[in-house]
Scaffold this active site. Structure first.
Site, short mmCIF file in Angstrom:
data_model
loop_
_atom_site.label_atom_id
_atom_site.label_comp_id
_atom_site.label_asym_id
_atom_site.label_seq_id
_atom_site.Cartn_x
_atom_site.Cartn_y
_atom_site.Cartn_z
CG HIS A 123 -2.21 -0.85 0.77
ND1 HIS A 123 -2.36 -2.16 1.15
CD2 HIS A 123 -3.26 -0.57 -0.04
CE1 HIS A 123 -3.47 -2.64 0.63
NE2 HIS A 123 -4.04 -1.70 -0.09
CD GLU A 132 -10.72 -6.15 -2.84
OE1 GLU A 132 -9.68 -5.60 -3.19
OE2 GLU A 132 -11.42 -5.74 -1.89
CG ASP A 171 -6.31 -7.22 -2.32
OD1 ASP A 171 -5.28 -7.68 -1.80
OD2 ASP A 171 -6.87 -6.19 -1.91
CB CYS A 211 -10.72 0.88 -8.64
SG CYS A 211 -11.21 -0.39 -7.45
C1 PEP Z 1 -7.25 -3.71 -5.13
O1 PEP Z 1 -7.10 -4.67 -4.36
O2 PEP Z 1 -7.03 -3.76 -6.35
C2 PEP Z 1 -7.71 -2.41 -4.60
C3 PEP Z 1 -8.02 -1.43 -5.41
O3 PEP Z 1 -7.73 -2.28 -3.26
P1 PEP Z 1 -6.45 -2.04 -2.34
O4 PEP Z 1 -5.26 -1.85 -3.23
O5 PEP Z 1 -6.72 -0.84 -1.50
O6 PEP Z 1 -6.37 -3.30 -1.54
MG MG Z 2 -7.95 -4.56 -2.39
#
Ligand code: PEP
Ligand code: MG
Length: 754
Positions: A361, A602, A626, A673
């Site tokens: 992250h 995801e 994910d 996303c």
């Molecule tokens: C993802 O998992 O692609 C997502 C957009 O969520 P995060 O990266 O915050 O886990």
């Molecule tokens: Mg995610």
């Protein structure tokens, strides 16, 4: 055997440099295996020759001076074939090569094992004996295990040695390989950040005032002494005498002046108190850990605990007003969002994390903020490079330490080209996101910080596809109240109104831990995460949803999205809670409408149930970060398996197509996303698959728009068909690369996703 293995690895780990490490290896292995000779040959990466680097039992004068070619001798055979050789009469083997002067003549039995790190042969480990006998299976297995264990340590010592052994050489340079985390080039100075009370990650630093450092150390020591006395008193009646005696041990360690004297000596030599403490304590801990006796081994834990306590006091007394130089490059073992948040944005030019991967992250945040970043630079001796000149190459994933004039010049010009490119892209801001043949592709943004908002609007975002609500939660010391949340959310909604803002409900767990709500699990990515946490805590979920709904009053541009859904019951329960919050607010007189609600896809199970999920909600959005990690069983944070994390993997691409088809079959829109949506090359495939919206960090927005405006939609289906036919991520990457070159967008190719 296990014990011997462990103690050798520990001893090697504590060696100050590569040569010391190799010397320990040969003497300890000869001792444990009872052999007359033990040798390490290291492979020179440039010439491929195997250099006689460390030895017990042969002519010491030839160390470092002789070598074997990759095709020469039994040692060459071990390296070439990458497998052990075990012979009772080595001299009779056709590959035997006699090296004059080394003194091998009298040794008949030979056992050699390759030292392999990350699929590369680093060298060969050999034991020899006079009597002609074959080493038995156990001995062979021991040597193979030993060399597998030592490979990483040797690789690390070798990389680290490029700095440590040449520290005093003016102009010494070194490069370290990591993983590209956020594209771009940063040229600046290293500032090391360390977690609190972690002896292992204290940076080395020269002090201006040893007297002041000494005082700080003495008062930290006496504060710890007082604490231990107090603790001891408090537990006097609750603990049996034996256990209580532990406190006496602690006090004896504190009062034993010898280690404290070592710390004082280091401080007097100019090291700051924290650095002196960490170096002295770490060496004592290693010594105790290596002792055979269980009682003394245990003392290592006590010393570690005491060391941490003293360090914690030093860290609170020595909190300097955090001053960050211009062009700060933040470096740490494991950078976190809050460490990043402490540096003023205008001072921060780059980041390097020793651990983590491109989908951690903190890397996502770095991309969103446009900070060139390298992750997983595992061999970087980060505690020793404070203030050093660094170049962060966020394209290839290299960190250049103290770069030469040529390297510096090269990266300065890359950085200038980047600026020109970015300025060129600004011209696209107000132009529509559509292909040459008129296909519209809405581009939305991912946000989390208020700072993202202005930039996103400035770059022509058409909505927010993912607002990561955990970010404001991460930057606080407790859960924000309903009213605090309402105010934060309203600011987002107002900034974008009338454009839609998709707020994701709290997605904590995995690698996103709130400091005030720790979740400790063996396997956090498969554990209590996202919707699983919030459904178990409806009070947290309801407060958040109420805050979102209230924030939307009069604006009506809110969308709510649920993370980490792995079955339909979770969706049904969450929908019930959202409706409950909505009904209550209506009863209370709030003038709001029920927002569209969506589900993130995801988890692989959600791909297979995408139709059932789509039926229940208003939209789907794929979280490809994910989804990739779960489909490929590759932890998105783990440096060691980062090479296996391929969002272009045919299994991922197939799933992405399946989700679009399922959503459309239910007449529902579907977006994406994850980071893949911001990868300019991948966008060609995503458009062809039929995605209705792409949501990305705002830094990618204009790059993606440039690609969309340079291609023809009617040609993309053929590209997608070819991509769906190939069998590896590399082939997909090559196909995309070719098209990007054909449409003149080669400069925008980036490593993310492949
Ligand atoms: C993802 O998992 O692609 C997502 C957009 O969520 P995060 O990266 O915050 O886990
Ligand atoms: Mg995610």
């Amino acid at each position: 055997m296990l014990e011997a293995l462990r103690s050798i690895v520990q001893a090697v780990n504590s060696a100050g440099n590569l040569q010391a490490a190799l010397d320990i290896i040969v003497s300890r292995i000869a001792e444990v295996m009872g052999t007359e000779v033990c040798t390490v040959y290291l492979r020179d990466p440039e010439s491929g020759r195997l250099i006689f680097m460390a030895n017990q039992g042969l002519n010491p004068e030839l160390i470092g001076k002789i070598s074997l070619g990759p095709d020469e001798g039994l040692v060459g055979q071990v390296a070439r074939r990458e497998e052990p050789v075990n012979l009772d009469h080595a001299e009779k083997h056709p590959n035997f090569l006699y090296l004059p002067g080394i003194g091998e003549e009298q040794y008949h039995s030979f056992l050699g094992a390759p030292i392999i790190h990350q699929r590369t042969v680093m060298g060969v480990l050999v034991v020899q004996q006079k009597d002609s006998r074959r080493f038995d299976e156990d001995e062979e297995a021991f040597l193979v295990t030993m060399s597998a264990q030592l490979a990483g340590v040797i690789a690390h010592a070798r990389a680290t040695g490029s700095i440590t052994t040449s520290q005093n050489v003016v102009g010494a340079t070194a490069s370290f390989k990591g993983i590209a985390g956020a594209t771009g080039v940063a040229i600046g100075r290293a500032v090391i950040v360390a977690p609190v009370a972690d002896l292992h990650s204290v940076p080395r630093r020269q002090s201006d005032d040893p007297q002041l450092e000494l005082q700080a150390f003495q008062s930290a020591l006496s504060a710890v002494r007082t604490d231990i006395h107090a603790l001891s008193e408090k537990l006097l009646t609750h603990l049996p005498a034996d256990e209580h005696a532990l406190f006496d041990v602690y006090l004896r360690i504190i009062d034993d002046g010898s280690w404290a004297a070592e710390v004082v000596k280091k401080i007097n030599e100019g090291e700051w108190a924290q650095g002196a403490l960490s170096q002295v304590m770490s060496s004592h801990i290693r010594t105790f850990e290596m002792m055979e006796d269980a009682y003394f081994k245990e003392r290592a834990t006590d010393i570690k605990d005491l060391g941490r306590r003293v360090l914690a006091y030093l860290q609170t007394s020595e909190v300097e007003p955090a001053e960050y130089p211009d062009k700060t490059i933040l470096v740490g073992e494991e950078l976190t969002a809050s460490m990043l948040g402490e540096v003023p944005r205008e001072k921060l030019v780059g980041m390097v994390s020793v651990r983590g991967s491109s989908n951690s992250h903190v890397a996502i945040l770095a991309r969103a903020m446009g900070i060139p970043t390298v992750m997983g630079a595992a061999d970087l001796p980060y505690t020793q490079i404070e203030n050093a000149n660094l170049i962060v190459d966020g394209y290839s994933g290299y960190v250049h330490y103290n770069p030469s004039a040529e390297v510096y010049e090269h990266f300065r010009s890359v950085s200038e080209e980047d600026q020109v490119l970015t300025q060129g892209l600004e011209a696209l801001r107000d132009l529509p996101s559509e292909t040459l043949d008129g296909h519209r592709m809405p581009l939305w943004v991912n946000t989390g910080l208020m700072a993202d908002v202005a930039r996103s609007l400035d770059r022509g975002a058409e909505g927010v596809g993912l607002y990561r609500t955990e970010i404001p939660f991460l930057l606080r010391e407790r859960f924000p109240s309903e009213e605090e949340q309402r105010a934060i959310y309203r600011e987002q909604l107002i900034a974008f109104a009338p454009l839609p803002v998709t707020m994701r409900t709290l997605d904590i767990g995995g690698d996103k831990a709130l400091p005030y709500f720790p979740i400790e699990e063996e396997n956090p990515f498969l554990g209590w995460r996202g919707i699983r946490v919030t459904l178990d805590h409806p009070e947290i979920f309801l407060v958040q949803v109420r805050a979102m709904l209230k924030a939307s009053e009069g604006l009506n541009n809110l969308r709510i999205m649920l993370p980490m859904i792995s079955n339909v019951q979770e969706v049904d329960e969450a929908l019930d809670l959202v409706r409950r919050a909505y009904d209550e607010l209506i009863e209370d007189g709030w003038d709001i409408t029920l927002p569209p609600i969506g589900v993130m896809v995801e988890v692989p199970a959600a791909v297979y149930q995408a139709r059932q999920l789509a039926r229940r909600v208003d939209f789907l959005s794929v979280g490809s970060n994910d989804l990739t990690q779960y489909l490929l069983a590759v932890d998105r944070n783990n440096t060691r398996v980062a090479d296996l994390y391929h969002a272009y993997h045919p299994a991922v691409l197939n799933s992405l197509q399946q989700v679009v088809d399922a959503a459309h079959a239910e007449g529902k829109p579907v977006g994406i996303c994850g980071e893949l949506a911001g990868d300019p090359a991948a966008v060609l495939l995503l458009m062809a698959m039929g995605y209705d919206m792409l949501s990305m960090n705002d830094n990618s927005l204009l790059r993606v728009k440039a690609v969309i405006r340079s291609c023809r939609f009617d040609e993309l289906q053929a590209l997608l068909n070819s991509a769906m036919l190939v069998e590896t991520a590399d082939e997909v990457k090559a196909l995309l690369r070719k098209v990007m070159i054909d449409i003149g967008m080669e400069r925008l190719l980036q490593p993310i996703g492949a």
